[in-house]
Design a protein around this motif. Structure first.
Motif, short mmCIF file in Angstrom:
data_model
loop_
_atom_site.label_atom_id
_atom_site.label_comp_id
_atom_site.label_asym_id
_atom_site.label_seq_id
_atom_site.Cartn_x
_atom_site.Cartn_y
_atom_site.Cartn_z
N TYR A 102 0.82 -1.19 0.00
CA TYR A 102 0.00 0.00 0.00
C TYR A 102 0.87 1.26 0.00
O TYR A 102 1.96 1.26 0.57
N PRO A 103 0.38 2.33 -0.61
CA PRO A 103 1.13 3.60 -0.53
C PRO A 103 1.08 4.18 0.88
O PRO A 103 0.32 3.71 1.74
N ASN A 104 1.86 5.21 1.09
CA ASN A 104 1.93 5.88 2.39
C ASN A 104 0.76 6.85 2.48
O ASN A 104 0.86 8.02 2.17
N PHE A 105 -0.39 6.35 2.93
CA PHE A 105 -1.62 7.13 2.93
C PHE A 105 -1.58 8.27 3.94
O PHE A 105 -0.99 8.14 5.02
N GLY A 106 -2.24 9.37 3.57
CA GLY A 106 -2.44 10.48 4.49
C GLY A 106 -3.91 10.70 4.73
O GLY A 106 -4.70 9.76 4.86
N ASP A 107 -4.33 11.96 4.73
CA ASP A 107 -5.70 12.31 5.07
C ASP A 107 -6.64 12.12 3.88
O ASP A 107 -6.22 12.02 2.72
N LEU A 108 -7.94 12.11 4.17
CA LEU A 108 -9.02 12.11 3.19
C LEU A 108 -9.83 13.38 3.41
O LEU A 108 -10.05 13.79 4.55
N LYS A 109 -10.33 13.98 2.31
CA LYS A 109 -11.11 15.20 2.45
C LYS A 109 -12.19 15.25 1.38
O LYS A 109 -11.92 15.02 0.19
N THR B 284 -4.56 11.93 -0.05
CA THR B 284 -3.17 12.28 -0.29
C THR B 284 -2.25 11.13 0.11
O THR B 284 -2.55 10.35 1.01
N TYR B 285 -1.14 11.04 -0.63
CA TYR B 285 -0.12 10.04 -0.37
C TYR B 285 1.18 10.77 -0.12
O TYR B 285 1.59 11.61 -0.92
N ALA B 286 1.85 10.45 0.97
CA ALA B 286 3.03 11.21 1.38
C ALA B 286 4.12 11.16 0.32
O ALA B 286 4.54 10.08 -0.12
N GLY B 287 4.55 12.36 -0.10
CA GLY B 287 5.68 12.48 -1.00
C GLY B 287 5.40 12.18 -2.45
O GLY B 287 6.34 12.00 -3.23
N THR B 288 4.13 12.16 -2.88
CA THR B 288 3.81 11.83 -4.26
C THR B 288 3.28 13.06 -4.99
O THR B 288 2.87 14.05 -4.39
N LEU B 289 3.25 12.96 -6.32
CA LEU B 289 2.82 14.06 -7.18
C LEU B 289 1.37 13.94 -7.61
O LEU B 289 0.94 14.61 -8.55
N GLY C 162 -1.11 15.61 4.98
CA GLY C 162 -2.22 16.47 5.37
C GLY C 162 -3.00 17.04 4.20
O GLY C 162 -2.47 17.28 3.11
N LEU C 163 -4.29 17.28 4.43
CA LEU C 163 -5.17 18.06 3.55
C LEU C 163 -5.85 19.12 4.41
O LEU C 163 -5.95 18.98 5.63
N PRO C 164 -6.37 20.20 3.80
CA PRO C 164 -6.89 21.31 4.62
C PRO C 164 -8.10 20.93 5.45
O PRO C 164 -8.93 20.12 5.04
#
Length: 530
Positions: free
Chosen positions: A313-320, A330-335, A367-369
């Motif tokens: 799995y990718p390095n998951f972050g927040d959902l918004k 968002t995935y940490a460090g990706t474009l 993070g996401l806003p």
């Protein structure tokens, strides 16, 4: 040229309640991650560049037309153009670089130019206090570009988790919800037109007891304001996804339902627009969906669906939840960002997509806003008016919002926000939102035009000693003149006499009230023969 506006009586008034604020104009532009952001004003997200650079939590706010005002990581405040505001270089006095939800923005009730900015301290062994403070941004300062006036950084408390959420209340108020890091305690601070309440509403509810259980992971509120989810740990051994009930009238959190206690690093969460689905993820773990419309905790847990099956799995972050009704990940460090295309749909039919949106100006991280919440209107009133105007070719008239003197803010259908009046040059339907405290009125103005006949136009020339009639082709009008020695006028006919050289302005007023004007010039006879 005279312009005459005739307004009809109020046709109808009704009211509705509005809840979901994720799709309001204030949430149309995002700033997050490293030098990146999204603009949703066109309906679909487009990438924008920002000067923010942070691992985790951010917040950004736009005006009522969707134009970005400022953004923050809880430590600095940037104007929309990327310049740090005066006094905005260190609003918290502590680090927020690695705080799960580092900040939140709340428009100040009763003041259209001011915003509360909340900052949450990151926790580690060198930041033991885990403080939450708030500052004020005043967009009326520095010629409308904004400033952070002193004093700032008012404390709300210490020993807090890295969680903060805002939600509109039922009483012209907004709740700011925080959580103790070391115990199952929610703290809900009420924000009204009088300010931030110094004492919170305290709810003792939750399943975890370790002293660091509630440090990391997000806290989110559902669009209908009735549910809260927390993602927890495992920072010190405990981990859980917890679902609660929330009362937007009282600020009380209750009824903890534990959906998952596996030891994955639980992080992001978001609700579907229709409040029936909950999406969660964990670092290097799957994105999952729960059907929270089911009646029991066991049935909710049994509804769990894993949406991404490709490993690792990718390095998951927040959902918004975005203004377009999709949930972004968002995935940490990706474009790129992933997204859930139809989050109201159960199971894999929700359309989880990765990769999704390209980030062309920078890259995302965890993070996401945070969502910007303002007052939920107690009532939204709708009014409609028929307006008839004398609209001549290549001319314009001014229409006005009804009852504008009683209100504090305006938003016209073309995005104008600065005035209660609007200049128009075409017939049609126009609307304006008129704001008053936690209520607003939507005033719809239907503009039609009188038919203005071409009786006389331009300049009429006559010679000294001659005359010409002015023809009343429709009847019922009235001729008037600024020079009665040149123009003989009456209710039915008009005659221009060339008695002497000079000029006169002749008006023809129709029975509808529309006025047409012509300039009469009496010219001297030329000296052809003597």
């Amino acid at each position: 040229m005279k312009k005459i506006l005739l307004f009809s009586l109020l046709l109808f008034v009704c009211s509705v309640h509005v809840f979901a604020q994720y799709n309001t104009a204030q949430n149309k532009e995002w700033a997050f991650g490293f030098w990146t952001g999204l603009n949703f004003n066109s309906g679909t997200p487009s990438c924008i560049g920002t000067n923010i650079a942070t691992n985790e939590g951010t917040a950004s706010v736009s005006d009522l037309a969707g134009n970005l005002l400022f953004y923050t990581d809880g430590y600095k405040v940037w104007r929309a153009n990327g310049v740090v505001m005066p006094n905005g270089g260190s609003i918290a006095g502590f680090s927020t670089a690695s705080t799960t939800q580092a900040t939140a923005i709340v428009p100040m009730p009763g003041n259209a130019n001011k915003y509360y900015v909340f900052s949450v301290e990151q926790w580690d062994t060198t930041h033991w206090d885990s403080r939450v403070v708030y500052s004020v941004v005043d967009m009326s300062l520095d010629t409308g570009h904004g400033d952070v006036p002193f004093p700032h950084a008012t404390s709300l408390g210490i020993h807090m988790g890295e969680k903060i959420a805002t939600v509109a209340g039922n009483n012209c108020d907004v709740w700011v919800i925080t959580h103790r890091r070391d115990s199952a305690i929610f703290l809900a601070y009420d924000i009204t037109s009088t300010g931030v309440a110094p004492a919170p509403v305290v709810s003792y509810v939750g399943s975890l007891t370790d002293s660091l259980s509630y440090v990391t992971g997000v806290m989110k509120v559902s669009p209908n304001r009735k549910k809260i989810v927390t993602q927890c740990g495992p920072y010190a051994g405990d981990a859980a996804t917890e679902l609660y009930d929330f009362n937007p009238s009282t600020g009380i959190v209750s009824n903890c339902r534990v959906l998952d206690t596996t030891l994955g690093y639980k992080y992001g969460a978001e609700f579907s627009p229709d409040n029936t689905k909950l999406y969660v993820d964990e670092e290097f773990g799957p994105v999952q969906q729960y059907n929270i419309s089911l009646s029991t905790t066991d049935s909710i847990k049994a509804s769990r669906v894993v949406l991404d099956t490709a490993t690792p799995y990718p390095n998951f972050g927040d959902l918004k939840l975005g203004p377009d009704g999709k949930i972004y990940i968002t995935y940490a460090g990706t474009l790129t960002l992933g997204y859930i295309n139809s989050p109201n749909v159960a199971g894999t039919g929700c359309g989880y997509t990765n990769p999704g949106v390209a980030l062309t100006t920078g890259f995302g991280f965890w993070g996401l806003p945070n969502l910007v919440n303002s007052l939920i209107p107690v009532d939204t009133f709708y009014t409609s008016h028929d307006t008839t105007v004398c609209l001549y070719r290549d001319s314009s008239v001014t229409i006005a919002a009804h009852g504008a003197g009683e209100y504090s803010g305006f938003l016209w259908n073309d995005g104008a926000t600065t005035t209660s009046t609007k200049s128009i040059s075409a017939t049609g339907t126009y609307w304006v939102k008129i704001y008053s405290g936690c209520n607003y009125t939507v005033d719809t103005i239907h503009v039609s035009s009188y038919v203005v006949p071409s009786i006389i136009t331009g300049t009429v020339h006559v010679c000294v000693g001659s005359s010409t009639p002015l023809i009343d082709s429709i009847g019922g009008g009235l001729w008037t003149s600024s020079n009665t020695t040149i123009a003989k006028v009456g209710s039915l006919t008009g005659i221009v006499h060339g008695m002497a050289a000079g000029t006169a302005v002749i008006n023809y007023t129709l029975s509808t009230g529309c006025v047409m004007s012509v300039t009469v010039t009496v010219n001297p006879l030329p000296s052809i023969i003597t």
